[in-house]
Scaffold this active site. Structure first.
Site, PDB file in Angstrom:
ATOM      1  CG  HIS A  49      -0.233  -0.232   2.647  1.00  0.00           C
ATOM      2  ND1 HIS A  49      -0.193  -1.016   3.352  1.00  0.00           N
ATOM      3  CD2 HIS A  49       0.529   0.732   3.324  1.00  0.00           C
ATOM      4  CE1 HIS A  49       0.617  -0.975   4.333  1.00  0.00           C
ATOM      5  NE2 HIS A  49       0.951   0.225   4.386  1.00  0.00           N
TER       6      HIS A  49
HETATM    7  C1  T46 Z   1       2.762   0.649   6.860  1.00  0.00           C
HETATM    8  C2  T46 Z   1       3.586  -0.596   7.262  1.00  0.00           C
HETATM    9  C3  T46 Z   1       5.095  -0.167   7.504  1.00  0.00           C
HETATM   10  C4  T46 Z   1      -4.464  -0.686  13.399  1.00  0.00           C
HETATM   11  O1  T46 Z   1      -5.671  -0.931  13.862  1.00  0.00           O
HETATM   12  N1  T46 Z   1      -3.964   0.416  13.793  1.00  0.00           N
HETATM   13  C5  T46 Z   1      -2.766   0.578  13.210  1.00  0.00           C
HETATM   14  O2  T46 Z   1      -2.109   1.719  13.814  1.00  0.00           O
HETATM   15  C6  T46 Z   1      -2.027  -0.032  12.290  1.00  0.00           C
HETATM   16  C7  T46 Z   1      -0.735   0.216  11.606  1.00  0.00           C
HETATM   17  C8  T46 Z   1      -2.886  -1.216  11.728  1.00  0.00           C
HETATM   18  N2  T46 Z   1      -3.866  -1.612  12.321  1.00  0.00           N
HETATM   19  C9  T46 Z   1      -4.662  -2.582  12.048  1.00  0.00           C
HETATM   20  C10 T46 Z   1      -5.096  -2.637  10.472  1.00  0.00           C
HETATM   21  C11 T46 Z   1      -5.181  -3.955  10.299  1.00  0.00           C
HETATM   22  O3  T46 Z   1      -6.348  -4.753  10.610  1.00  0.00           O
HETATM   23  O4  T46 Z   1      -3.876  -3.779  11.859  1.00  0.00           O
HETATM   24  C12 T46 Z   1      -3.810  -4.701  10.923  1.00  0.00           C
HETATM   25  C13 T46 Z   1      -2.558  -4.867  10.298  1.00  0.00           C
HETATM   26  O5  T46 Z   1      -2.416  -3.652   9.607  1.00  0.00           O
HETATM   27  P1  T46 Z   1      -1.446  -3.944   8.197  1.00  0.00           P
HETATM   28  O6  T46 Z   1      -2.276  -5.105   7.288  1.00  0.00           O
HETATM   29  O7  T46 Z   1      -1.838  -2.210   7.368  1.00  0.00           O
HETATM   30  O8  T46 Z   1      -0.148  -4.035   8.121  1.00  0.00           O
HETATM   31  P2  T46 Z   1       1.010  -4.078   7.219  1.00  0.00           P
HETATM   32  O9  T46 Z   1       2.446  -4.604   8.017  1.00  0.00           O
HETATM   33  O10 T46 Z   1       0.779  -4.212   6.025  1.00  0.00           O
HETATM   34  O11 T46 Z   1       1.278  -2.252   7.139  1.00  0.00           O
HETATM   35  C14 T46 Z   1       1.680  -1.562   8.445  1.00  0.00           C
HETATM   36  C15 T46 Z   1       0.954  -0.220   8.658  1.00  0.00           C
HETATM   37  O12 T46 Z   1      -0.298  -0.691   8.157  1.00  0.00           O
HETATM   38  C16 T46 Z   1       1.428   0.713   7.197  1.00  0.00           C
HETATM   39  O13 T46 Z   1       0.963   2.013   7.650  1.00  0.00           O
HETATM   40  O14 T46 Z   1       3.264   1.418   6.340  1.00  0.00           O
HETATM   41  O15 T46 Z   1       3.101  -1.314   8.223  1.00  0.00           O
END
Ligand code: T46
Length: 133
Positions: A49
């Protein structure tokens, strides 16, 4: 591309090492949110993303992992493998994370609270957004 590598200061003596991270100093924005990732399978791939506005600094506190950054034109692969190395990622940068080592811990400092609306999770939409700006 809207990213930079930050060498973080280390205060090390016989008691161990300490790395400070301050808003508007080592971290070039006001920190509004902190999150971390652990228990990451070595085969995991995360990210996929971009963010419309969010700025972040990523530090791999333990182990190593790779970030692939893409501004829609160029790609950069960055290995985070030491806890005194920060990766600043600005807005409009597509990121993917992979090649996590065993027991990797990744710390992220963010410039804003969590808003799902700030995410662009489809690559074609990301490219289309760039063409408009
Ligand atoms: C990024 C990379 C480096 C939350 O509820 N609060 C939060 O602050 C974050 C970051 C995530 N979440 C929830 C949303 C999803 O249900 O945690 C779950 C996993 O998040 P995500 O799939 O977005 O994780 P990554 O590792 O793909 O991405 C994350 C960050 O979301 C993103 O901003 O830049 O790490």
């Amino acid at each position: 591309m809207n990213y930079k590598l930050i060498d973080l200061p280390v205060f090390e003596d016989e008691r161990g090492a300490l790395v400070p991270l301050e808003s508007m100093a080592e971290v070039p924005f006001e920190i509004k949110r902190v999150y971390f990732m652990y228990n990451i399978p070595t085969s995991a791939e995360r990210g996929f993303h971009a963010h419309k506005n969010l700025q972040q600094v990523v530090v791999c506190l333990r182990g190593a992992c790779k970030f692939i950054l893409d501004d829609g034109f160029d790609k950069q692969e960055i290995t985070l493998d030491r806890p005194n190395f920060g990766l600043y990622i600005g807005n409009n940068v597509w990121r993917e994370m992979k090649d996590f080592s065993e027991n990797c811990i990744v710390l992220v400092l963010a410039s804003d609270h969590y808003f799902e609306d700030d995410y662009i999770r489809d690559y074609n939409t990301f490219r289309a957004t760039l063409n408009k700006s």
